[in-house]
Design a protein around this motif. Sequence first.
Motif, PDB file in Angstrom:
ATOM      1  N   LEU A  30       1.130  -1.453   0.400  1.00 37.49           N
ATOM      2  CA  LEU A  30      -0.146   0.132  -0.449  1.00 37.49           C
ATOM      3  C   LEU A  30       0.584   1.603  -0.233  1.00 37.49           C
ATOM      4  O   LEU A  30       0.483   2.392  -0.028  1.00 37.49           O
ATOM      5  CB  LEU A  30      -1.302   0.053   1.511  1.00 37.49           C
ATOM      6  CG  LEU A  30      -2.241  -1.467   1.381  1.00 37.49           C
ATOM      7  CD1 LEU A  30      -2.596  -1.116   2.826  1.00 37.49           C
ATOM      8  CD2 LEU A  30      -2.802  -1.012  -0.200  1.00 37.49           C
ATOM      9  N   GLY A  31       2.221   1.089   0.293  1.00 35.40           N
ATOM     10  CA  GLY A  31       2.708   1.968   0.424  1.00 35.40           C
ATOM     11  C   GLY A  31       2.507   3.316   1.501  1.00 35.40           C
ATOM     12  O   GLY A  31       2.466   4.647   0.872  1.00 35.40           O
ATOM     13  N   ARG A  32       1.838   2.771   2.658  1.00 36.51           N
ATOM     14  CA  ARG A  32       1.287   3.477   3.751  1.00 36.51           C
ATOM     15  C   ARG A  32       1.981   3.560   4.650  1.00 36.51           C
ATOM     16  O   ARG A  32       2.568   1.970   4.849  1.00 36.51           O
ATOM     17  CB  ARG A  32      -0.223   3.184   3.582  1.00 36.51           C
ATOM     18  CG  ARG A  32      -0.907   3.013   2.594  1.00 36.51           C
ATOM     19  CD  ARG A  32      -2.135   5.357   2.789  1.00 36.51           C
ATOM     20  NE  ARG A  32      -1.986   5.187   1.473  1.00 36.51           N
ATOM     21  CZ  ARG A  32      -3.240   6.253   0.794  1.00 36.51           C
ATOM     22  NH1 ARG A  32      -3.047   6.750   2.598  1.00 36.51           N
ATOM     23  NH2 ARG A  32      -3.974   5.976  -0.264  1.00 36.51           N
ATOM     24  N   GLU A  33       1.762   4.242   6.088  1.00 36.90           N
ATOM     25  CA  GLU A  33       2.380   4.077   7.389  1.00 36.90           C
ATOM     26  C   GLU A  33       1.731   3.569   8.317  1.00 36.90           C
ATOM     27  O   GLU A  33       0.523   3.330   8.239  1.00 36.90           O
ATOM     28  CB  GLU A  33       2.596   5.351   7.303  1.00 36.90           C
ATOM     29  CG  GLU A  33       1.995   6.078   7.933  1.00 36.90           C
ATOM     30  CD  GLU A  33       2.123   7.913   8.647  1.00 36.90           C
ATOM     31  OE1 GLU A  33       1.732   8.272   9.442  1.00 36.90           O
ATOM     32  OE2 GLU A  33       2.677   8.606   7.733  1.00 36.90           O
ATOM     33  N   ARG A  34       2.667   2.900   8.964  1.00 33.71           N
ATOM     34  CA  ARG A  34       1.365   2.822  10.295  1.00 33.71           C
ATOM     35  C   ARG A  34       1.662   3.144  11.279  1.00 33.71           C
ATOM     36  O   ARG A  34       1.669   4.582  11.655  1.00 33.71           O
ATOM     37  CB  ARG A  34       2.476   1.907  10.890  1.00 33.71           C
ATOM     38  CG  ARG A  34       3.080   0.416  10.745  1.00 33.71           C
ATOM     39  CD  ARG A  34       4.157   0.003  11.484  1.00 33.71           C
ATOM     40  NE  ARG A  34       4.602  -1.177  11.048  1.00 33.71           N
ATOM     41  CZ  ARG A  34       5.502  -2.489  11.565  1.00 33.71           C
ATOM     42  NH1 ARG A  34       5.425  -2.605  12.870  1.00 33.71           N
ATOM     43  NH2 ARG A  34       6.016  -3.374  10.319  1.00 33.71           N
ATOM     44  N   LEU A  35      -0.379   4.156  11.840  1.00 38.03           N
ATOM     45  CA  LEU A  35      -0.516   4.346  12.545  1.00 38.03           C
ATOM     46  C   LEU A  35      -0.394   3.582  13.836  1.00 38.03           C
ATOM     47  O   LEU A  35      -0.255   5.031  14.831  1.00 38.03           O
ATOM     48  CB  LEU A  35      -2.442   4.474  12.040  1.00 38.03           C
ATOM     49  CG  LEU A  35      -2.577   4.717  10.915  1.00 38.03           C
ATOM     50  CD1 LEU A  35      -4.666   4.249  10.881  1.00 38.03           C
ATOM     51  CD2 LEU A  35      -2.256   6.129  10.783  1.00 38.03           C
ATOM     52  N   LEU A  36      -0.777   2.831  14.451  1.00 37.61           N
ATOM     53  CA  LEU A  36      -0.004   1.796  15.842  1.00 37.61           C
ATOM     54  C   LEU A  36       1.150   0.756  15.884  1.00 37.61           C
ATOM     55  O   LEU A  36       0.366   0.104  14.164  1.00 37.61           O
ATOM     56  CB  LEU A  36      -0.534   2.187  16.481  1.00 37.61           C
ATOM     57  CG  LEU A  36      -1.880   1.560  17.887  1.00 37.61           C
ATOM     58  CD1 LEU A  36      -1.203   2.076  18.844  1.00 37.61           C
ATOM     59  CD2 LEU A  36      -2.804   0.826  17.754  1.00 37.61           C
ATOM     60  N   THR A  37       1.846   0.498  16.325  1.00 35.78           N
ATOM     61  CA  THR A  37       2.283  -0.643  16.320  1.00 35.78           C
ATOM     62  C   THR A  37       2.650  -0.646  18.251  1.00 35.78           C
ATOM     63  O   THR A  37       2.912  -0.338  18.590  1.00 35.78           O
ATOM     64  CB  THR A  37       3.581  -0.484  15.854  1.00 35.78           C
ATOM     65  OG1 THR A  37       4.270   0.272  14.752  1.00 35.78           O
ATOM     66  CG2 THR A  37       4.082  -2.153  16.013  1.00 35.78           C
ATOM     67  N   GLY A  38       2.026  -2.124  17.860  1.00 33.84           N
ATOM     68  CA  GLY A  38       2.324  -2.960  19.806  1.00 33.84           C
ATOM     69  C   GLY A  38       2.420  -4.260  19.402  1.00 33.84           C
ATOM     70  O   GLY A  38       1.943  -5.161  18.702  1.00 33.84           O
ATOM     71  N   ASP A  39       2.550  -4.844  20.584  1.00 35.58           N
ATOM     72  CA  ASP A  39       2.133  -6.456  20.705  1.00 35.58           C
ATOM     73  C   ASP A  39       1.142  -7.399  20.388  1.00 35.58           C
ATOM     74  O   ASP A  39       1.115  -8.469  19.617  1.00 35.58           O
ATOM     75  CB  ASP A  39       2.376  -6.761  22.291  1.00 35.58           C
ATOM     76  CG  ASP A  39       3.495  -8.303  22.151  1.00 35.58           C
ATOM     77  OD1 ASP A  39       4.269  -8.842  20.907  1.00 35.58           O
ATOM     78  OD2 ASP A  39       2.709  -9.216  22.961  1.00 35.58           O
ATOM     79  N   ARG A  40       0.441  -6.567  20.385  1.00 34.29           N
ATOM     80  CA  ARG A  40      -1.209  -7.420  19.500  1.00 34.29           C
ATOM     81  C   ARG A  40      -1.563  -7.043  18.743  1.00 34.29           C
ATOM     82  O   ARG A  40      -2.786  -7.698  18.531  1.00 34.29           O
ATOM     83  CB  ARG A  40      -2.539  -7.426  21.269  1.00 34.29           C
ATOM     84  CG  ARG A  40      -2.926  -6.156  21.236  1.00 34.29           C
ATOM     85  CD  ARG A  40      -3.507  -5.341  22.364  1.00 34.29           C
ATOM     86  NE  ARG A  40      -4.950  -6.612  21.904  1.00 34.29           N
ATOM     87  CZ  ARG A  40      -6.097  -5.759  21.003  1.00 34.29           C
ATOM     88  NH1 ARG A  40      -5.628  -4.416  21.442  1.00 34.29           N
ATOM     89  NH2 ARG A  40      -7.326  -6.336  21.368  1.00 34.29           N
ATOM     90  N   LEU A  41      -1.484  -5.612  17.948  1.00 31.23           N
ATOM     91  CA  LEU A  41      -1.666  -4.870  16.715  1.00 31.23           C
ATOM     92  C   LEU A  41      -1.075  -4.255  16.694  1.00 31.23           C
ATOM     93  O   LEU A  41      -1.035  -3.348  17.018  1.00 31.23           O
ATOM     94  CB  LEU A  41      -2.922  -4.057  18.088  1.00 31.23           C
ATOM     95  CG  LEU A  41      -3.535  -2.562  16.511  1.00 31.23           C
ATOM     96  CD1 LEU A  41      -4.584  -3.745  15.167  1.00 31.23           C
ATOM     97  CD2 LEU A  41      -4.696  -2.217  17.629  1.00 31.23           C
ATOM     98  N   ILE A  42      -0.834  -4.319  15.169  1.00 32.42           N
ATOM     99  CA  ILE A  42      -0.826  -3.222  14.237  1.00 32.42           C
ATOM    100  C   ILE A  42      -1.433  -2.388  13.153  1.00 32.42           C
ATOM    101  O   ILE A  42      -2.121  -3.307  12.586  1.00 32.42           O
ATOM    102  CB  ILE A  42       0.370  -4.156  13.329  1.00 32.42           C
ATOM    103  CG1 ILE A  42       1.708  -4.040  14.273  1.00 32.42           C
ATOM    104  CG2 ILE A  42       1.017  -2.588  12.021  1.00 32.42           C
ATOM    105  CD1 ILE A  42       2.937  -5.090  13.471  1.00 32.42           C
ATOM    106  N   ALA A  43      -1.855  -1.322  13.645  1.00 39.71           N
ATOM    107  CA  ALA A  43      -2.454  -0.374  12.811  1.00 39.71           C
ATOM    108  C   ALA A  43      -1.629   0.646  11.587  1.00 39.71           C
ATOM    109  O   ALA A  43      -1.092   0.754  11.609  1.00 39.71           O
ATOM    110  CB  ALA A  43      -3.630   0.355  13.653  1.00 39.71           C
TER     111      ALA A  43
END
Length: 139
Positions: A30-43
């Motif tokens: 997608l060439g898009r950035e991460r909004l959130l990175t965590g142990d249970r979830l990446i958005a």
Amino acid sequence: MTAPQVRRVLETALYCDDHEACARFYEALLGRERLLTGDRLIALDAGDGSVLLLFRRGASARPLETPGGTIPGHDGQGPMHLAFAIGRDEVGAWEARLTELHVALESRVRWDRGGESLYFRDPEGRSVELATPGTWSTW
């Protein structure tokens, strides 16, 4: 009584055995950035105000207490499908992008309404579609 209107699907959730590997795949695609990175979830930003949620399978099955309230538990498994809307004039660019990323095109469908869909698989075997206008009466 008239129902209040939904504006769009805001989030799509995928449950991944390796959510980091899936995040790298979708970031590259997608060439898009991460909004959130965590142990249970990446958005990830999925474009046009939508969010792709990549949960580590099993990590979200129990409710999550947050300062703002409780997020109910959820999880999933099995074959899944998701589709991204693309412009009609972008099909060739997407084919080139898939080739560049060494992602095999599994199928192409031309729809009665004039739309076209490209199908391929993500690293965990989910069916992913890129769909142009004319795929649905609403798109």
